[in-house]
Design an enzyme around this catalytic site. Structure first.
Site, short mmCIF file in Angstrom:
data_model
loop_
_atom_site.label_atom_id
_atom_site.label_comp_id
_atom_site.label_asym_id
_atom_site.label_seq_id
_atom_site.Cartn_x
_atom_site.Cartn_y
_atom_site.Cartn_z
CB SER A 185 -0.96 -0.04 1.19
OG SER A 185 -1.95 0.94 1.09
CG ASP A 219 -7.16 -2.55 -2.94
OD1 ASP A 219 -7.77 -1.79 -2.17
OD2 ASP A 219 -5.93 -2.75 -2.88
CG HIS A 234 -5.88 -2.28 0.77
ND1 HIS A 234 -5.21 -1.89 -0.37
CD2 HIS A 234 -5.23 -1.67 1.80
CE1 HIS A 234 -4.22 -1.10 -0.06
NE2 HIS A 234 -4.18 -0.96 1.26
#
Length: 235
Positions: free
Chosen positions: A127, A181, A213
């Site tokens: 991320s 996601d 995610h």
């Protein structure tokens, strides 16, 4: 050692140490408690570590700072986040470059203390940490073994290629993203990979169906294969 070198969690190699992965966590997490896969750190790396007994894993902790997108709440973060729009939104360029400097200091420390060449080091992240891995690798003057971006994106895309060096032009890049996601949109991740390919970077982009995610075993298996490819065990 420089005073600004990041504090980190470490998993030592289980045999002679000849390579290192430096893995940057996501927003609000910490290196030694990284749980993006729903496991503790030892379980995450344990799933792939058996194939990589010569590899040391370093999990640096991001500094605690206010995050605008989270209402100004202070939390571990590599840089401030102003917008959820990763393509056209305002970005914290100053904060990103400051974080890159800290990661580069950590790379320097690892090279000096472990007597490794830079091409035995992979920069990786999840991320927000994935954005840092890409920014660090693309702008580095050192030849790295590889870059990994899980559920991440290419930051500063308006000028990152003007900032990039030629040093890692041919360095393998592993990118992975779940198509469900909603935190870092799948198309943002895919578009980042396509943009890198357009600039002739060596990108392997992997899509995982119905994954949000996070990550899951198939992705870990693919990641382990990448690590083994770019950080093979040495005699």
């Amino acid at each position: 050692m420089a005073a600004t070198v990041l504090q980190s969690g470490v998993l030592a190699a289980t045999k002679e140490h000849t390579a290192t992965v430096i893995f940057m966590h996501g927003l609000g997490d910490k290196g030694h408690l990284w749980q993006v896969f729903g496991y503790n750190q030892e379980r995450i790396i344990g799933d792939i570590r058996g194939l990589l007994p010569h590899v040391k894993f370093i999990f640096p902790h991001a500094p605690i700072q206010p995050v605008t997108l989270q209402g100004g709440m202070s939390m571990p973060s590599w840089f401030d986040i102003f917008s959820s729009d990763k393509i056209n939104g305002k970005e914290d360029r100053e904060g990103m470059l400051r974080a890159v400097n800290h990661i580069n200091e950590l790379i320097t420390e690892e090279m000096e203390t472990s007597k490794l060449s830079s091409d035995r080091i992979v920069v990786a992240g999840f991320s927000q940490g994935a954005a840092m891995a890409l920014l660090t690798g693309l702008t580095s003057e050192r030849k790295l073994a590889g870059m990994v971006a899980l559920s991440g994106y290419l930051p500063l895309r308006a000028d990152i290629f003007a900032m990039a060096t030629d040093t890692n032009k041919n360095t393998p890049i592993f990118m992975a993203h779940g198509d469900s996601d909603v935190v870092v949109n799948y198309q943002t991740g895919k578009g980042s990979a396509e943009l890198l390919k357009q600039h002739h970077y060596q990108v392997d982009f992997n899509t995982y169906e119905e994954l949000g995610h996070s990550a899951f075993p198939e992705e870990l298996q693919d990641l382990a294969k990448f690590f083994w490819k770019v950080l093979p065990e040495q005699a």
